[in-house]
Design a protein around this motif. Sequence first.
Motif, PDB file in Angstrom:
ATOM      1  N   MET A   1       5.242 -31.544   5.763  1.00 58.76           N
ATOM      2  CA  MET A   1       5.054 -30.099   5.677  1.00 58.76           C
ATOM      3  C   MET A   1       4.134 -29.785   4.506  1.00 58.76           C
ATOM      4  SD  MET A   1       8.034 -27.301   5.188  1.00 58.76           S
ATOM      5  CE  MET A   1       7.706 -25.921   4.165  1.00 58.76           C
ATOM      6  N   SER A   2       3.130 -28.962   4.726  1.00 63.10           N
ATOM      7  CA  SER A   2       2.211 -28.590   3.658  1.00 63.10           C
ATOM      8  C   SER A   2       2.731 -27.357   2.940  1.00 63.10           C
ATOM      9  CB  SER A   2       0.818 -28.338   4.247  1.00 63.10           C
ATOM     10  OG  SER A   2       0.859 -27.214   5.095  1.00 63.10           O
ATOM     11  N   GLY A   3       2.119 -27.076   1.799  1.00 66.66           N
ATOM     12  CA  GLY A   3       2.532 -25.925   1.003  1.00 66.66           C
ATOM     13  C   GLY A   3       2.023 -24.626   1.579  1.00 66.66           C
ATOM     14  N   PRO A   4       2.294 -23.541   0.895  1.00 67.91           N
ATOM     15  CA  PRO A   4       1.852 -22.232   1.374  1.00 67.91           C
ATOM     16  C   PRO A   4       0.331 -22.113   1.320  1.00 67.91           C
ATOM     17  CG  PRO A   4       2.737 -22.068  -0.839  1.00 67.91           C
ATOM     18  CD  PRO A   4       2.988 -23.470  -0.378  1.00 67.91           C
ATOM     19  N   ARG A   5      -0.189 -21.306   2.204  1.00 70.11           N
ATOM     20  CA  ARG A   5      -1.627 -20.996   2.187  1.00 70.11           C
ATOM     21  C   ARG A   5      -1.817 -19.776   1.307  1.00 70.11           C
ATOM     22  NH1 ARG A   5      -6.199 -18.459   5.064  1.00 70.11           N
ATOM     23  NH2 ARG A   5      -4.908 -16.910   6.075  1.00 70.11           N
ATOM     24  N   VAL A   6      -2.719 -19.855   0.357  1.00 70.99           N
ATOM     25  CA  VAL A   6      -3.017 -18.740  -0.550  1.00 70.99           C
ATOM     26  C   VAL A   6      -4.366 -18.164  -0.156  1.00 70.99           C
ATOM     27  CG1 VAL A   6      -3.441 -18.057  -2.945  1.00 70.99           C
ATOM     28  CG2 VAL A   6      -1.652 -19.738  -2.421  1.00 70.99           C
ATOM     29  N   ARG A   7      -4.405 -16.848  -0.031  1.00 66.01           N
ATOM     30  CA  ARG A   7      -5.647 -16.154   0.329  1.00 66.01           C
ATOM     31  C   ARG A   7      -5.702 -14.828  -0.395  1.00 66.01           C
ATOM     32  NH1 ARG A   7      -4.245 -11.899   3.524  1.00 66.01           N
ATOM     33  NH2 ARG A   7      -2.447 -12.120   4.913  1.00 66.01           N
ATOM     34  N   GLU A   8      -6.853 -14.173  -0.327  1.00 66.81           N
ATOM     35  CA  GLU A   8      -6.970 -12.847  -0.925  1.00 66.81           C
ATOM     36  C   GLU A   8      -6.201 -11.843  -0.079  1.00 66.81           C
ATOM     37  OE1 GLU A   8     -10.547 -11.395  -2.586  1.00 66.81           O
ATOM     38  OE2 GLU A   8     -11.143 -13.381  -3.302  1.00 66.81           O
ATOM     39  N   MET A   9      -5.614 -10.908  -0.756  1.00 71.64           N
ATOM     40  CA  MET A   9      -4.832  -9.862  -0.105  1.00 71.64           C
ATOM     41  C   MET A   9      -5.756  -8.911   0.651  1.00 71.64           C
ATOM     42  SD  MET A   9      -2.282  -7.262  -2.094  1.00 71.64           S
ATOM     43  CE  MET A   9      -1.908  -5.663  -1.398  1.00 71.64           C
ATOM     44  N   ALA A  10      -5.257  -8.374   1.757  1.00 74.50           N
ATOM     45  CA  ALA A  10      -5.961  -7.360   2.537  1.00 74.50           C
ATOM     46  C   ALA A  10      -5.140  -6.071   2.524  1.00 74.50           C
ATOM     47  CB  ALA A  10      -6.141  -7.839   3.977  1.00 74.50           C
ATOM     48  N   LEU A  11      -5.773  -4.963   2.822  1.00 77.04           N
ATOM     49  CA  LEU A  11      -5.069  -3.682   2.856  1.00 77.04           C
ATOM     50  C   LEU A  11      -3.857  -3.738   3.786  1.00 77.04           C
ATOM     51  CD1 LEU A  11      -4.994  -0.711   1.921  1.00 77.04           C
ATOM     52  CD2 LEU A  11      -6.490  -0.168   3.854  1.00 77.04           C
ATOM     53  N   ALA A  12      -3.983  -4.441   4.889  1.00 78.56           N
ATOM     54  CA  ALA A  12      -2.885  -4.555   5.859  1.00 78.56           C
ATOM     55  C   ALA A  12      -1.663  -5.276   5.282  1.00 78.56           C
ATOM     56  CB  ALA A  12      -3.371  -5.274   7.113  1.00 78.56           C
ATOM     57  N   ASP A  13      -1.817  -5.964   4.152  1.00 81.80           N
ATOM     58  CA  ASP A  13      -0.719  -6.699   3.527  1.00 81.80           C
ATOM     59  C   ASP A  13       0.139  -5.837   2.605  1.00 81.80           C
ATOM     60  OD1 ASP A  13      -1.634  -9.114   4.689  1.00 81.80           O
ATOM     61  OD2 ASP A  13      -3.009  -9.452   2.997  1.00 81.80           O
ATOM     62  N   CYS A  14      -0.244  -4.594   2.378  1.00 79.38           N
ATOM     63  CA  CYS A  14       0.417  -3.771   1.354  1.00 79.38           C
ATOM     64  C   CYS A  14       1.918  -3.600   1.578  1.00 79.38           C
ATOM     65  CB  CYS A  14      -0.270  -2.418   1.231  1.00 79.38           C
ATOM     66  SG  CYS A  14      -1.881  -2.534   0.402  1.00 79.38           S
ATOM     67  N   GLU A  15       2.359  -3.384   2.805  1.00 78.76           N
ATOM     68  CA  GLU A  15       3.794  -3.197   3.032  1.00 78.76           C
ATOM     69  C   GLU A  15       4.565  -4.481   2.746  1.00 78.76           C
ATOM     70  OE1 GLU A  15       7.048  -1.382   6.165  1.00 78.76           O
ATOM     71  OE2 GLU A  15       4.984  -1.641   6.841  1.00 78.76           O
ATOM     72  N   ALA A  16       4.044  -5.613   3.192  1.00 83.34           N
ATOM     73  CA  ALA A  16       4.721  -6.890   2.928  1.00 83.34           C
ATOM     74  C   ALA A  16       4.730  -7.194   1.433  1.00 83.34           C
ATOM     75  CB  ALA A  16       4.048  -8.017   3.705  1.00 83.34           C
ATOM     76  N   VAL A  17       3.637  -6.901   0.746  1.00 79.88           N
ATOM     77  CA  VAL A  17       3.581  -7.112  -0.700  1.00 79.88           C
ATOM     78  C   VAL A  17       4.584  -6.194  -1.395  1.00 79.88           C
ATOM     79  CG1 VAL A  17       2.135  -6.784  -2.758  1.00 79.88           C
ATOM     80  CG2 VAL A  17       1.257  -8.056  -0.780  1.00 79.88           C
ATOM     81  N   ALA A  18       4.691  -4.957  -0.947  1.00 81.93           N
ATOM     82  CA  ALA A  18       5.672  -4.028  -1.534  1.00 81.93           C
ATOM     83  C   ALA A  18       7.089  -4.572  -1.366  1.00 81.93           C
ATOM     84  CB  ALA A  18       5.542  -2.648  -0.893  1.00 81.93           C
ATOM     85  N   ALA A  19       7.397  -5.096  -0.200  1.00 78.59           N
ATOM     86  CA  ALA A  19       8.736  -5.654   0.036  1.00 78.59           C
ATOM     87  C   ALA A  19       8.974  -6.874  -0.846  1.00 78.59           C
ATOM     88  CB  ALA A  19       8.900  -6.013   1.512  1.00 78.59           C
ATOM     89  N   ILE A  20       7.966  -7.717  -1.015  1.00 77.71           N
ATOM     90  CA  ILE A  20       8.088  -8.894  -1.883  1.00 77.71           C
ATOM     91  C   ILE A  20       8.302  -8.454  -3.327  1.00 77.71           C
ATOM     92  CG2 ILE A  20       6.753 -10.805  -2.894  1.00 77.71           C
ATOM     93  CD1 ILE A  20       5.535 -11.133  -0.005  1.00 77.71           C
ATOM     94  N   ARG A  21       7.545  -7.464  -3.772  1.00 78.08           N
ATOM     95  CA  ARG A  21       7.675  -6.990  -5.157  1.00 78.08           C
ATOM     96  C   ARG A  21       9.067  -6.409  -5.396  1.00 78.08           C
ATOM     97  NH1 ARG A  21       6.896  -2.465  -8.196  1.00 78.08           N
ATOM     98  NH2 ARG A  21       6.137  -2.821 -10.300  1.00 78.08           N
ATOM     99  N   ILE A  22       9.551  -5.584  -4.481  1.00 78.82           N
ATOM    100  CA  ILE A  22      10.889  -4.995  -4.642  1.00 78.82           C
ATOM    101  C   ILE A  22      11.953  -6.085  -4.630  1.00 78.82           C
ATOM    102  CG2 ILE A  22      12.639  -3.558  -3.500  1.00 78.82           C
ATOM    103  CD1 ILE A  22      10.298  -1.689  -2.670  1.00 78.82           C
ATOM    104  N   GLY A  23      11.867  -6.992  -3.682  1.00 79.16           N
ATOM    105  CA  GLY A  23      12.830  -8.092  -3.629  1.00 79.16           C
ATOM    106  C   GLY A  23      12.773  -8.944  -4.881  1.00 79.16           C
ATOM    107  N   GLY A  24      11.576  -9.181  -5.367  1.00 80.95           N
ATOM    108  CA  GLY A  24      11.396  -9.951  -6.592  1.00 80.95           C
ATOM    109  C   GLY A  24      12.008  -9.264  -7.798  1.00 80.95           C
ATOM    110  N   TRP A  25      11.776  -7.965  -7.925  1.00 80.11           N
ATOM    111  CA  TRP A  25      12.362  -7.207  -9.039  1.00 80.11           C
ATOM    112  C   TRP A  25      13.885  -7.241  -8.945  1.00 80.11           C
ATOM    113  CZ3 TRP A  25      10.757  -3.108 -12.665  1.00 80.11           C
ATOM    114  CH2 TRP A  25       9.415  -3.227 -13.034  1.00 80.11           C
TER     115      TRP A  25
END
Length: 179
Positions: A1-25
């Motif tokens: 199994m390979s590691g996660p793929r890292v890429r630049e964020m897109a506008l469409a990612d904002c909701e998922a990023v918000a959920a990750i940030r809230i969960g992280g906090w």
Amino acid sequence: MSGPRVREMALADCEAVAAIRIGGWRHAYRGLMPQAYLDGLGLAEETERRRALFARADPAVVNLVAEDAAGRLTGWACHGPYREDGRRTADAELYAVYVDPAHLGTGVGRALLAESVRRCAAAGRARMLLWVLRDNARARRFYERAGFRADGAEEPFEVAGTEVPEVRYARDLTGVPTR
């Protein structure tokens, strides 16, 4: 199994990023910040905040996301120029790195941090700085394993009337591979 793929964020990612940030906090700051504040973090408001920040982002600020093999976002990081007394310096700053709590310990945070470090070194930055809650032992260990060291600087930080001081960490970027 390979590691996660890292890429630049897109506008469409904002909701998922918000959920990750809230969960992280909520996960990382439990017991360090008022629980009522953490419980009050709302996905709709954070999503709109992420969209607004993304839309007006300075080109020097880089948002990265990590995704699993199925394309689901599992982490987010943001870096750019270091901010000191309202001005930018020649150093880099890691503004944020958050991982979906379900993916902690899977290499997502390490992959995001490594890519931020690599990009900052490639951009000619001599060192990277970051601020971390003084009492967040898990995060401090994470950064120390990645070569960061507390440099003695400390700043007050207040959340919902509670002081949660931050300490600054630094890492020399000379000699970091840029490819």
